[in-house]
Design an enzyme around this catalytic site. Structure first.
Site, PDB file in Angstrom:
ATOM      1  N   GLY A  43       0.834  -1.210   0.000  1.00 31.66           N
ATOM      2  CA  GLY A  43       0.000   0.000   0.000  1.00 31.66           C
ATOM      3  C   GLY A  43       0.866   1.257   0.000  1.00 31.66           C
ATOM      4  N   HIS A  44       1.882   1.282   0.894  1.00 34.63           N
ATOM      5  CA  HIS A  44       2.794   2.429   0.913  1.00 34.63           C
ATOM      6  C   HIS A  44       3.533   2.544  -0.426  1.00 34.63           C
ATOM      7  CE1 HIS A  44       2.857   1.300   5.342  1.00 34.63           C
ATOM      8  NE2 HIS A  44       2.432   2.552   5.377  1.00 34.63           N
ATOM      9  N   ASP A  94      -7.103   4.635   5.621  1.00 32.01           N
ATOM     10  CA  ASP A  94      -7.326   5.466   6.817  1.00 32.01           C
ATOM     11  C   ASP A  94      -8.242   6.615   6.404  1.00 32.01           C
ATOM     12  OD1 ASP A  94      -5.540   4.141   8.793  1.00 32.01           O
ATOM     13  OD2 ASP A  94      -4.073   4.579   7.243  1.00 32.01           O
ATOM     14  N   GLN A 112      -8.674   9.651   8.711  1.00 32.62           N
ATOM     15  CA  GLN A 112      -7.424  10.428   8.716  1.00 32.62           C
ATOM     16  C   GLN A 112      -7.336  11.326   7.476  1.00 32.62           C
ATOM     17  OE1 GLN A 112      -3.372   8.880   9.832  1.00 32.62           O
ATOM     18  NE2 GLN A 112      -3.127   8.671   7.636  1.00 32.62           N
TER      19      GLN A 112
HETATM   20  O1  PAF Z   1      -1.007   6.927   8.233  1.00 31.65           O
HETATM   21  C1  PAF Z   1       0.073   6.952   8.858  1.00 31.65           C
HETATM   22  O2  PAF Z   1       0.964   6.134   8.643  1.00 31.65           O
HETATM   23  C2  PAF Z   1       0.292   8.008   9.922  1.00 31.65           C
HETATM   24  O3  PAF Z   1      -0.888   8.272  10.616  1.00 31.65           O
HETATM   25  C3  PAF Z   1       0.905   9.307   9.374  1.00 31.65           C
HETATM   26  C4  PAF Z   1      -0.023  10.004   8.386  1.00 31.65           C
HETATM   27  C5  PAF Z   1       2.241   9.005   8.700  1.00 31.65           C
HETATM   28  C6  PAF Z   1       1.162  10.290  10.519  1.00 31.65           C
HETATM   29  O4  PAF Z   1       2.016   9.739  11.477  1.00 31.65           O
END
Ligand code: PAF
Length: 293
Positions: free
Chosen positions: A38-39, A152, A155
């Protein structure tokens, strides 16, 4: 190729400002490391849209509650540097907590309203920690575009609101969730799941698919969708602890009295000791069109 690594805010900022002075477009991918596909898809998207990609790797202590998994959170910097570089990152900013927070730091970014519900209700202070560290990263690494995963979802809504309210000069891109072949959303926390828990964890995406199916059949009553999702979780993961199941407006995160085309179904469930979250829009977005098609 491994990405270059810097540990201090000053080096990171100088590097980004120098690239900006060269006229390059900077993409930023903030992460807490333990990079998974995902990253890497965020890094690749940034590399496709920008000239250079900067990744931050920082397990941010201020977004973990006292009884959460800060100490246990997976950390594997060497492997992350390799993976980030191979996916197209040029620089990794990997500070220690003391570099990011002064011992007497007293300033916080609080996005009101959006953060007291859903994950925020069970994790008080979590989004204050996220918004604060993301605001700091946006200052330290003044990129043109920042990339976040849709997994997320709350977020991403909080960060977009913060950017709007505080006039950050950065574009926020929220990219699709990457899933295992059986549908489980990728998460660094999936590493905590034992084999039987891993099997039961599929209940999250199955519940979301059920909401989508019912919506497609014309069911609009929020409670009908929420109850049906709960039944899927109970059936597939008996004894799992449901933190919340909701259908919300994608901007306000308010429960949608009547589900709409743009409503989002989302849930948080503890499978054993592992807290998992996932979400899906009730209407599937159209398949991406390939350039030139
Ligand atoms: O989604 C994440 O990995 C974290 O919440 C983030 C956005 C890097 C902030 O620490």
């Amino acid at each position: 190729m491994s990405a270059d690594t810097v540990r201090t805010r000053a080096e990171a900022r100088d590097w980004v400002l120098s690239r900006r002075a060269e006229g390059l477009r900077i993409g930023l991918v903030p992460t807490m490391g333990a990079l998974h596909a995902g990253h890497l898809s965020l890094i690749r998207a940034a590399a496709a849209e920008c000239d250079v990609v900067v990744v931050s790797i920082f397990v941010n202590p201020t977004q973990f509650g006292p009884s959460e998994d800060l100490e246990r959170y997976p950390r594997r910097l060497e492997a992350d540097l390799q993976a980030a570089g191979a996916a197209g990152a040029r620089l990794v900013f990997a500070p220690e907590p003391e570099e990011m927070y002064a011992a007497d730091a007293a300033t916080w970014v609080t996005v009101e309203g959006l953060t007291d519900r859903l994950c925020g209700a069970a994790r008080p202070g979590h989004f204050r920690g996220v918004a604060t560290v993301v605001a700091k990263l946006f200052h330290i690494l003044p990129a043109h575009t920042a990339y976040f995963g849709r997994k997320d979802f709350q977020q991403s809504v909080v960060i977009r609101r913060m950017v709007r309210d505080l006039d950050f000069d950065i574009q926020v891109r929220v990219m699709p969730t990457v899933r295992e072949p059986d549908g489980l959303a990728l998460s660094s926390r999936n590493a905590y799941l034992g084999p039987e828990e891993r099997r039961r964890a599929r209940c999250l995406v199955h519940a979301l698919e059920e909401a989508r199916r019912l919506f497609g059949e014309g069911r609009r009553d929020r409670m009908t969708l929420v109850r049906a999702m709960g039944e899927v979780v109970r059936r597939e993961a008996p004894g799992a602890n449901v933190e919340y199941i909701e259908v919300v407006d994608p901007e306000t995160l308010e429960p949608a009295a009547c589900a709409e085309e743009d409503s989002v179904a989302l849930l948080a469930v503890r499978i054993g000791a592992t807290r998992l979250i996932d979400n899906l829009p009730l209407v599937a977005p159209p398949d991406p069109v390939l350039p030139g098609a």
